[in-house]
Write a protein that holds these residues in place. Structure first.
Motif, PDB file in Angstrom:
ATOM      1  N   ARG A 182      45.194  40.288  37.727  1.00  0.00           N
ATOM      2  CA  ARG A 182      46.664  40.706  37.203  1.00  0.00           C
ATOM      3  C   ARG A 182      47.417  41.399  38.381  1.00  0.00           C
ATOM      4  N   PRO A 183      48.823  41.182  38.316  1.00  0.00           N
ATOM      5  CA  PRO A 183      49.673  41.465  39.453  1.00  0.00           C
ATOM      6  C   PRO A 183      49.550  42.892  39.702  1.00  0.00           C
ATOM      7  N   GLY A 184      49.366  43.207  40.941  1.00  0.00           N
ATOM      8  CA  GLY A 184      49.230  44.508  41.405  1.00  0.00           C
ATOM      9  C   GLY A 184      48.141  45.233  41.002  1.00  0.00           C
ATOM     10  N   GLN A 185      47.113  44.421  40.578  1.00  0.00           N
ATOM     11  CA  GLN A 185      45.847  45.144  40.273  1.00  0.00           C
ATOM     12  C   GLN A 185      44.441  44.557  40.915  1.00  0.00           C
ATOM     13  N   ALA A 186      43.497  45.247  41.096  1.00  0.00           N
ATOM     14  CA  ALA A 186      42.358  44.653  41.621  1.00  0.00           C
ATOM     15  C   ALA A 186      41.686  43.719  40.580  1.00  0.00           C
ATOM     16  N   PRO A 187      40.853  42.718  41.181  1.00  0.00           N
ATOM     17  CA  PRO A 187      40.220  41.673  40.585  1.00  0.00           C
ATOM     18  C   PRO A 187      39.291  42.372  39.619  1.00  0.00           C
ATOM     19  N   ARG A 188      38.952  41.671  38.187  1.00  0.00           N
ATOM     20  CA  ARG A 188      37.943  42.267  37.694  1.00  0.00           C
ATOM     21  C   ARG A 188      37.030  40.987  37.312  1.00  0.00           C
ATOM     22  N   LEU A 189      35.698  41.367  36.908  1.00  0.00           N
ATOM     23  CA  LEU A 189      34.838  40.139  36.642  1.00  0.00           C
ATOM     24  C   LEU A 189      34.777  39.661  35.093  1.00  0.00           C
ATOM     25  N   LEU A 190      35.102  38.484  35.049  1.00  0.00           N
ATOM     26  CA  LEU A 190      35.243  38.037  33.528  1.00  0.00           C
ATOM     27  C   LEU A 190      33.722  37.533  33.004  1.00  0.00           C
ATOM     28  N   ILE A 191      33.383  36.733  34.114  1.00  0.00           N
ATOM     29  CA  ILE A 191      31.995  35.681  33.832  1.00  0.00           C
ATOM     30  C   ILE A 191      31.042  35.603  35.002  1.00  0.00           C
ATOM     31  N   TYR A 192      29.995  35.755  34.705  1.00  0.00           N
ATOM     32  CA  TYR A 192      28.824  35.706  35.592  1.00  0.00           C
ATOM     33  C   TYR A 192      27.752  34.793  35.414  1.00  0.00           C
ATOM     34  N   HIS A 193      26.945  34.257  36.230  1.00  0.00           N
ATOM     35  CA  HIS A 193      25.895  33.230  36.119  1.00  0.00           C
ATOM     36  C   HIS A 193      26.631  32.268  35.085  1.00  0.00           C
ATOM     37  N   ALA A 194      28.022  31.769  35.592  1.00  0.00           N
ATOM     38  CA  ALA A 194      28.320  30.677  35.113  1.00  0.00           C
ATOM     39  C   ALA A 194      29.253  30.582  33.617  1.00  0.00           C
ATOM     40  N   PHE A 195      28.152  31.487  32.661  1.00  0.00           N
ATOM     41  CA  PHE A 195      28.676  31.316  31.202  1.00  0.00           C
ATOM     42  C   PHE A 195      28.578  32.637  30.753  1.00  0.00           C
ATOM     43  N   SER A 196      28.044  33.704  31.574  1.00  0.00           N
ATOM     44  CA  SER A 196      27.983  35.065  30.805  1.00  0.00           C
ATOM     45  C   SER A 196      29.062  35.968  30.925  1.00  0.00           C
ATOM     46  N   ARG A 197      29.522  36.465  29.605  1.00  0.00           N
ATOM     47  CA  ARG A 197      30.854  37.209  29.651  1.00  0.00           C
ATOM     48  C   ARG A 197      30.318  38.699  29.987  1.00  0.00           C
ATOM     49  N   ALA A 198      31.314  39.205  31.169  1.00  0.00           N
ATOM     50  CA  ALA A 198      30.884  40.479  31.676  1.00  0.00           C
ATOM     51  C   ALA A 198      31.377  41.506  30.275  1.00  0.00           C
ATOM     52  N   GLU A 230      48.542  39.149  28.152  1.00  0.00           N
ATOM     53  CA  GLU A 230      47.951  39.705  29.262  1.00  0.00           C
ATOM     54  C   GLU A 230      46.862  38.884  30.030  1.00  0.00           C
ATOM     55  N   ASP A 231      46.807  37.583  29.586  1.00  0.00           N
ATOM     56  CA  ASP A 231      46.037  36.424  30.365  1.00  0.00           C
ATOM     57  C   ASP A 231      46.809  35.807  31.250  1.00  0.00           C
ATOM     58  N   PHE A 232      48.151  35.906  31.471  1.00  0.00           N
ATOM     59  CA  PHE A 232      48.765  35.412  32.466  1.00  0.00           C
ATOM     60  C   PHE A 232      48.703  35.903  33.983  1.00  0.00           C
ATOM     61  N   ALA A 233      47.861  35.627  34.828  1.00  0.00           N
ATOM     62  CA  ALA A 233      47.346  36.241  35.853  1.00  0.00           C
ATOM     63  C   ALA A 233      46.684  35.069  36.847  1.00  0.00           C
ATOM     64  N   LEU A 234      46.105  35.468  38.055  1.00  0.00           N
ATOM     65  CA  LEU A 234      45.170  34.820  38.900  1.00  0.00           C
ATOM     66  C   LEU A 234      43.828  34.711  38.363  1.00  0.00           C
ATOM     67  N   TYR A 235      43.204  33.706  38.538  1.00  0.00           N
ATOM     68  CA  TYR A 235      41.708  33.566  38.356  1.00  0.00           C
ATOM     69  C   TYR A 235      41.076  32.854  39.798  1.00  0.00           C
ATOM     70  N   GLY A 284      42.146  29.896  44.103  1.00  0.00           N
ATOM     71  CA  GLY A 284      42.805  30.684  42.765  1.00  0.00           C
ATOM     72  C   GLY A 284      43.576  29.741  42.066  1.00  0.00           C
ATOM     73  N   THR A 285      43.647  29.971  40.879  1.00  0.00           N
ATOM     74  CA  THR A 285      44.421  29.381  39.962  1.00  0.00           C
ATOM     75  C   THR A 285      45.304  30.280  39.345  1.00  0.00           C
ATOM     76  N   LYS A 286      46.567  30.245  39.277  1.00  0.00           N
ATOM     77  CA  LYS A 286      47.520  31.077  38.560  1.00  0.00           C
ATOM     78  C   LYS A 286      47.957  30.587  37.347  1.00  0.00           C
ATOM     79  N   VAL A 287      47.691  31.480  36.414  1.00  0.00           N
ATOM     80  CA  VAL A 287      48.025  31.048  34.886  1.00  0.00           C
ATOM     81  C   VAL A 287      49.640  31.641  34.853  1.00  0.00           C
ATOM     82  N   GLU A 288      50.617  30.865  34.648  1.00  0.00           N
ATOM     83  CA  GLU A 288      51.679  31.584  34.422  1.00  0.00           C
ATOM     84  C   GLU A 288      52.504  30.912  33.028  1.00  0.00           C
TER      85      GLU A 288
END
Lengths: 112, 109
Positions: free
Chosen positions: B40-56, B82-87, B103-107
């Motif tokens: 998200r803007p001005g924030q550190a990245p955060r892990l969403l998905i690991y091992h391609a499928f598993s939600r953090a 809150e999902d409008f962010a960079l991925y 990266g993909t920006k969802v705007e």
């Protein structure tokens, strides 16, 4: 809850060495995991710098390998990055990360 | 080195819509070596998905990962404000160097 926190100088002169430390709290969850350094120039994407394992072994981004030193002190729950011979191109926010947890990042500017 | 190419660069959508983000690897990778992060803007990245499928931990189930080989997808079933962010997709955990996609920006449309 695991927390990672970067610390170090926010301003480094060209040709000098950038030194950062990452302190880890609540570390029991990530004890066996390697620790990463990642950076991000303003408005740009993420660049992996390298990683260090609890054993002390390391892997690096080939483009930075010649200038990077990583170290780890498991007894203090901290690990460190040194990047020598810095230029303006090394200006970025630097993150430490491990086991899916990220620090908040620290902005390091290279300028005289 | 594994090169990850993300598309599209920008995705313009409205809240409630479905977002589909693509990540293509330059060679086949194991699904155990593919993650997705949100920034998200001005924030550190955060892990969403690991091992391609598993939600953090703590990631809502509207986020899902899929794919194999060279093609991976992050899907957000119904966009919240809150999902409008960079991925970013991320190749990790291999003897090869880690790499990130561009990266993909969802705007918000």
């Amino acid at each position: 809850q695991v927390q990672l926190q970067e610390s170090g100088p926010g301003l480094v002169k060209p040709s000098e060495t950038l030194s950062l430390t990452c302190n880890v709290s609540g570390a029991s969850i990530i004890t066996g995991y390697y620790r990463n350094w990642i950076r991000q120039p303003a408005g740009k994407g993420l660049e992996w710098i390298g990683r260090i394992y609890p054993s002390g072994s390391t892997d690096f981004n080939p483009s930075l390998k010649s200038r990077v030193t990583l170290s780890i002190d498991m007894s203090k729950d901290q690990f460190s990055l040194k990047l020598n011979s810095v230029t303006a191109a090394d200006t970025a926010t630097y993150y430490c990360a491990s086991a899916g947890f990220w620090g908040q990042g620290i902005l390091v500017t290279v300028s005289s | 080195e594994i090169v990850l190419t993300q598309s599209p660069g920008t995705l313009s959508l409205s809240p409630g819509e479905r977002a589909t983000l693509s990540c293509r690897a330059s060679q086949s990778v194991s699904s155990t070596n593919l993650a997705w992060h949100q920034q998200r803007p001005g924030q550190a990245p955060r892990l969403l998905i690991y091992h391609a499928f598993s939600r953090a931990t703590g990631i809502p189930d509207r986020f899902s990962g899929s794919g194999s080989g060279t093609d991976f997808t992050l899907t957000i079933s119904r966009l919240e404000p809150e999902d409008f962010a960079l991925y970013y997709c991320h190749f990790y955990g291999s003897s090869l160097p880690d790499t990130f996609g561009g990266g993909t920006k969802v705007e918000m449309k």
